[in-house]
Design an enzyme around this catalytic site. Sequence first.
Site, mmCIF file in Angstrom:
data_model
loop_
_atom_site.group_PDB
_atom_site.id
_atom_site.type_symbol
_atom_site.label_atom_id
_atom_site.label_comp_id
_atom_site.label_asym_id
_atom_site.label_seq_id
_atom_site.Cartn_x
_atom_site.Cartn_y
_atom_site.Cartn_z
ATOM 1 N N GLU A 75 -44.705 -31.819 73.779
ATOM 2 C CA GLU A 75 -43.040 -31.420 73.638
ATOM 3 C C GLU A 75 -42.273 -31.054 75.054
ATOM 4 O O GLU A 75 -43.054 -29.392 74.163
ATOM 5 C CB GLU A 75 -43.460 -30.687 71.994
ATOM 6 C CG GLU A 75 -42.080 -31.595 71.181
ATOM 7 C CD GLU A 75 -41.620 -30.563 70.122
ATOM 8 O OE1 GLU A 75 -42.469 -30.488 68.983
ATOM 9 O OE2 GLU A 75 -40.772 -30.939 69.303
ATOM 10 N N GLU A 94 -37.600 -30.532 62.500
ATOM 11 C CA GLU A 94 -38.091 -28.980 62.395
ATOM 12 C C GLU A 94 -37.725 -28.439 61.113
ATOM 13 O O GLU A 94 -37.823 -27.555 60.416
ATOM 14 C CB GLU A 94 -37.019 -28.276 63.851
ATOM 15 C CG GLU A 94 -37.889 -28.217 64.516
ATOM 16 C CD GLU A 94 -39.506 -28.704 64.754
ATOM 17 O OE1 GLU A 94 -40.136 -27.836 63.824
ATOM 18 O OE2 GLU A 94 -40.474 -28.994 64.991
ATOM 19 N N GLU A 130 -47.134 -27.559 60.299
ATOM 20 C CA GLU A 130 -47.413 -28.637 61.640
ATOM 21 C C GLU A 130 -48.553 -29.821 60.284
ATOM 22 O O GLU A 130 -47.661 -30.981 60.330
ATOM 23 C CB GLU A 130 -48.961 -28.529 62.047
ATOM 24 C CG GLU A 130 -48.292 -27.155 63.117
ATOM 25 C CD GLU A 130 -46.532 -27.202 63.797
ATOM 26 O OE1 GLU A 130 -46.140 -27.977 64.075
ATOM 27 O OE2 GLU A 130 -46.106 -25.981 64.253
ATOM 28 N N GLY A 164 -46.155 -21.457 68.995
ATOM 29 C CA GLY A 164 -47.486 -21.105 67.486
ATOM 30 C C GLY A 164 -48.293 -22.080 67.622
ATOM 31 O O GLY A 164 -49.434 -21.864 67.650
ATOM 32 N N MET A 195 -48.376 -26.661 67.394
ATOM 33 C CA MET A 195 -47.825 -28.340 68.114
ATOM 34 C C MET A 195 -48.390 -29.253 67.031
ATOM 35 O O MET A 195 -50.083 -29.387 66.635
ATOM 36 C CB MET A 195 -48.273 -28.534 69.458
ATOM 37 C CG MET A 195 -47.358 -29.973 69.792
ATOM 38 S SD MET A 195 -45.618 -30.194 69.340
ATOM 39 C CE MET A 195 -45.744 -31.411 69.513
HETATM 40 N N1 BES Z 1 -42.580 -28.372 67.140
HETATM 41 C C1 BES Z 1 -43.302 -27.337 67.078
HETATM 42 C C2 BES Z 1 -44.018 -26.863 68.290
HETATM 43 C C3 BES Z 1 -43.351 -26.723 69.989
HETATM 44 C C4 BES Z 1 -41.349 -25.779 69.587
HETATM 45 C C5 BES Z 1 -43.185 -27.608 70.856
HETATM 46 C C6 BES Z 1 -41.196 -26.067 70.770
HETATM 47 C C7 BES Z 1 -42.298 -27.739 72.148
HETATM 48 C C8 BES Z 1 -41.114 -26.211 72.498
HETATM 49 C C9 BES Z 1 -43.666 -26.699 66.104
HETATM 50 O O1 BES Z 1 -43.722 -27.927 65.205
HETATM 51 C C10 BES Z 1 -42.570 -25.366 65.464
HETATM 52 O O2 BES Z 1 -42.082 -25.483 65.166
HETATM 53 N N2 BES Z 1 -43.737 -24.633 65.703
HETATM 54 C C11 BES Z 1 -43.120 -23.361 65.325
HETATM 55 C C12 BES Z 1 -44.185 -22.778 64.113
HETATM 56 C C13 BES Z 1 -43.031 -23.037 63.248
HETATM 57 C C14 BES Z 1 -44.302 -22.618 61.746
HETATM 58 C C15 BES Z 1 -41.959 -22.692 62.799
HETATM 59 C C16 BES Z 1 -43.509 -22.083 66.548
HETATM 60 O O3 BES Z 1 -44.348 -22.605 67.765
HETATM 61 O O4 BES Z 1 -43.367 -21.012 66.606
HETATM 62 ZN ZN ZN Z 2 -42.141 -27.423 63.727
#
Ligand code: BES
Ligand code: ZN
Length: 861
Positions: free
Chosen positions: A134, A325, A303, A266, A268
């Site tokens: 992603e 999100e 996740e 954080g 994925m």
């Molecule tokens: N899908 C995202 C991870 C992601 C973000 C992949 C940007 C590629 C680019 C994942 O679900 C996510 O949102 N992670 C957050 C933490 C969450 C608790 C809000 C993160 O990684 O900060």
């Molecule tokens: Zn997310």
Amino acid sequence: MNNAAPQTIFLKDYKPFDYTIDSVELTFKLHPTATRVRSKIVFSPNPKAPESSPVTSPEASEGKRFFLHGEELRLISAAIDGASVTPREVAGGIEVDAPDAPFVWEAEVEISPETNTALEGLYMSNGMYCTQCEAEGFRKITYYPDRPDVMATFTVRVEGDLPVLLSNGNPVERGEGFAVWHDPWPKPSYLFALVAGDLVNHPGAFTTKSGKKVELNIWVRPGDEGKCAFGMQALKDSMKWDEDTYGREYDLDIFNIVAVDDFNMGAMENKGLNIFNSSCVLASKETSTDANFERIEGIIAHEYFHNWTGNRITCRDWFQLCLKEGLTVYRDQMFSGDMRSHAVKRIEEVLTLRARQFREDNGPLAHPVRPESFVEINNFYTATVYEKGAEIIGMLRRLIGDEAYRKGCDLYFERHDGEAVTIEDWLASFEEVAGRNLAQFKQWYSQAGTPRLKMSENWEDGTLTLTFTQTTPPTPGQSEKKPQVIPIATGLIGPNGDEVVPTTVLEMTEATQSFTFEGLGARPVASVLRDFSAPVILEREIDNDTRAFLLAHDTDPFQKWEMGRALAKDTLISMIVKDTKPSFAYLDAIKSVLADDTLDPAFRTLSLGLPSQDDLAQSLVDAGVVPDPQRIYDAREKLRHLLADHLHDVLPALYKENETGAFVPDAEGSGKRSLRLAVLGLLSLQDSGVTAKALYKRADNMTEQAGSLQALLAAGLGADELQAFEAQWKDDRLVMDKWFMMQVSFAAPDKAAELAEALSQHPAFTNRNPNRFRAVFGALTANHAGFHHASGAAYRLLADHLIALDALNPQTTARMSGAFETWTRYDADRQAMIRAELERILATPNLSRDTTEMVTRILSA
Ligand code: BES
Ligand code: ZN
């Protein structure tokens, strides 16, 4: 890096892909610098595609122009229906002429995971292979229509001589040097994952409500096995919660989580194979703080929840990112509230919303929750998309009620399972179940900026009238703003402190609107925007006595906290602007909150916290004053000392009472420890650090070890402890991140840049690891007075390191350049210095598209 001229992508230009995919077969022959990826993909013409694009090559007489994304790939061979083809290289991928009928695409490419420092696509981290696809990383693995609306089932064969070989879905076959995985659920390429390494697992199991047994694993490097139990429990709690709360069950035989050290984000949500930054999953009481435990629980939930909100139903295009999100953040927030305390959680959410999203909304990077254009999608994983996106779900629920909310979710899952959809599809389900037109509500997705809500009151003959006026300041590209639908949760407190009207949601839809409460005996005090029912800035005429009254009597914990916060802010602003003494209304109110042991210790800690320097800087700007970072710092330090004096007689007892027994990372234990450590911070200003030094010596958990060290650092002490900390933890990367971070966070304004520079020369510093880079430079940018020190040294240092990092890791560089987003707040000298640094960054040869977009937008302020 990407050398193609940066292109802007627009939401309005969306077109479906010309083909659909029936199935994808991938074979990986792993090698650090020469991994071979073979693909076999069955394409069919997409009946929903507008019309077939004409072929471009003159020699092709029939067929369609067929485009596949691909970046940094070495093409070995390509064939259509078994016949070799030679694709044309075009911007961002390749093109060939393909039949206007089903066909089989076969290709082989070579990639180099070891030299992939961007941590996007297939890369290596400490000898282990892992992926991050992603948003658009799959195109660095093979040629493919790398867009979320192309969903397919994947079969993946991984060949390599590592003991653990993982991919999405269920395991099919395992033999000497290979493993085969099959994912039966159609998914977009951004959810693809592969992991290979010398890993060990912490196993677990979960039986779903319909009786399906699921194997669970957390995979880590040998030595980290002892840090998985908490994450495993959080996973089981999340699985159960999604069944109980949303009726959503897990849908594969196995769920794997892998911890990696080098990760941009954080974590994925790859289907069946979540990949986590090790800092967001590994936990032990010796190495992790209460805050770490809380974050881990929330992110594992987040996740996992994506399995339904994001994976089974995904986004049609990246403009719809908030569809998965914002909703998933809302879901993880509710989960955390259920696991811990809704009141405390809500205050923490509002603190981050204001610190990150309001800040973003107020500056050059402001954008709608559903943006209309982007250059680099990675730059739009923002506080606005995530946190304001979650607030929108909360408002929707408040407006239609809990029952309609759940029904609408059920309808959404039922209608769109297996599809890639839009915000319109999401809202349509709620319009239907609630029988309500959400056209005006939908503006929350398209209109950027934080609405200002002005309130005035009128009292006459037992009737209280509250009149609200809403305005939203202009944001980049949007000068005209329309009135939004604002749910204003309101209650009334009578003069004797009793609640006379319980929480009622006032639904504001006009620019100006009045609401009346009739038949009241005596004039009540209005408690407005309870539970922070909308992401707006409420401006009301209210004096400190009324604030203190609400603080004492409000039944809504958020408003109770909010009144204390307003008193603190008011005090600090007048200390900064008018050099006044702190108000006794504030000091006394805080004292009585602290002494009230019917209140949750975690709540009392939050009430004791002072507004951040960044928050104060913005408040000064709003009041028409140019913020002086040093003055803000000094006033806040002065108030900390005055608080310590004023609370002198209650601190020792509070410190004693809130001692916990054996460390349990639950809400109760962490609440007490947080209060105890906040009290210790004040005590340390008075006892030369004696109490904190003693706690540091006997602490058997990281919360108290780091907490006592921070109390010392914040009092200008702790040099010996800092040294001892390093000696004790030099071999633990995650704990060493804390060591780097704490010193910079608490460095005096004139020492911060110098210290960050020295630490960037430390043998354990590396810009290859995003956690380490953020530990030093994230801490520097969060040290407000240090970052904005008049010398400009921190601006220069950050720019130097961003320039160096950009060549390795554009995504993390672009993200961190956001530290400059508030630059126009400050005086002319600082603005000139920051502008010069931004221009220097922009002038760097081969600067990434990611950083170019961010810096350009910031400069356009
Ligand atoms: N899908 C995202 C991870 C992601 C973000 C992949 C940007 C590629 C680019 C994942 O679900 C996510 O949102 N992670 C957050 C933490 C969450 C608790 C809000 C993160 O990684 O900060
Ligand atoms: Zn997310």
